[in-house]
Scaffold this motif. Structure first.
Motif, short mmCIF file in Angstrom:
data_model
loop_
_atom_site.label_atom_id
_atom_site.label_comp_id
_atom_site.label_asym_id
_atom_site.label_seq_id
_atom_site.Cartn_x
_atom_site.Cartn_y
_atom_site.Cartn_z
N TYR A 125 0.83 -1.21 0.00
CA TYR A 125 0.00 0.00 0.00
C TYR A 125 0.87 1.26 0.00
O TYR A 125 1.78 1.40 0.81
N GLY A 127 -1.03 4.27 -1.35
CA GLY A 127 -2.05 5.29 -1.58
C GLY A 127 -2.28 5.61 -3.04
O GLY A 127 -3.19 6.39 -3.36
N SER A 132 -3.36 -0.43 -3.51
CA SER A 132 -3.96 0.54 -2.60
C SER A 132 -5.46 0.66 -2.86
O SER A 132 -6.27 0.74 -1.92
N TRP A 158 4.10 3.00 4.38
CA TRP A 158 3.23 4.13 4.06
C TRP A 158 3.02 5.01 5.29
O TRP A 158 3.09 6.24 5.21
#
Length: 248
Positions: A125, A127, A132, A158
């Motif tokens: 992940y 974003g 994501s 992240w």
């Protein structure tokens, strides 16, 4: 006509109607998919996108023919037609039993498979990438956060790169417009993890599919018994007792 023959014919006619009902349902789905594709034709570069709809319609046509065969063979008590109908039902029955066994086996493997896959998606992940989007979609729809709980986010790259002590906005509870995902306000977040919710959902779907497959397999089994009853009746009808005719 004895009770066994009447019952057998009734079962086979109902089975033929079930094939027709399946054909009608698949025709509707195939037509709907094809109409949807045509509505967005300008956005589709690949013309093979219609292939699934065509396959669905072809399967519907086959289902209709099978139902017609079963209906005609039942009314006429044709040994050839009943034999062909029996072979088709037997093939479908074997496929359904195989699917039931595979579903039972896979149901036990769901937990380990889901946990490994979800960990991989969770660790990637950032974003922005596709992983994501999958994770955000999962958290929003299952109303969960993290793998086991929302604190899992604190161990991700992240979380360390953002440095704002918050989790993704997809962890926020619904209808909270001012939620920022801050860990300082856990009351605004879904704190339970997604792993348990996803496992329960998948196992529920598999269990439902197993029940449906089992139900159809039982119907096919009684259909095969009915074909055997009619076939045996057809074979016996050609014999006459010794006391009939000139000996009466």
């Amino acid at each position: 006509m004895d009770c066994g023959v009447i019952t057998s014919k009734t079962v086979l006619l109902l089975l033929s109607l079930a094939f027709w009902a399946a054909a009608a349902g698949l025709s509707y789905v195939g037509g709907y998919v094809m109409n949807t594709y045509r509505s967005y034709d300008n956005f589709l570069q690949d013309k093979y996108a219609l292939l699934p709809a065509v396959i669905i319609l072809c399967v519907a046509a086959v289902m209709f023919i099978i139902g017609l065969l079963g209906c005609c063979a039942t009314f006429r008590e044709s040994r050839v037609g009943l034999g062909l109908f029996l072979a088709i039902i037997l093939i479908i029955f074997i496929a359904e039993v195989s699917a039931f066994v595979l579903a039972f086996v896979y149901r036990e493997k769901v937990k380990s498979d889901v946990q490994g896959t979800m960990r991989t998606v969770f660790e990637k992940y950032d974003g922005r990438n596709s992983e994501s989007a999958v994770m955000d979609y999962l958290q929003e729809n299952l109303h969960c956060c993290g793998v086991k709980n929302y604190s899992d986010w604190t161990a991700t790259q992240w979380f360390n790169s953002t440095g704002n002590n918050s989790v993704p906005l997809s962890c926020c509870k619904q209808n909270l417009k001012n939620c920022t995902g801050s860990l300082d306000q856990p009351q605004e977040l879904n704190t339970q993890g997604c792993l348990g919710e996803l496992e329960a959902g998948l196992q529920s779907v598999i269990s439902y599919a197993m029940l449906v497959i089992l139900g159809f397999a039982i119907v096919k089994f009684f259909g095969m018994l009915s074909v055997c009853v009619l076939t045996c009746k057809r074979e016996d009808s050609g014999y006459q007792p010794l006391y009939s005719g000139v000996f009466a």
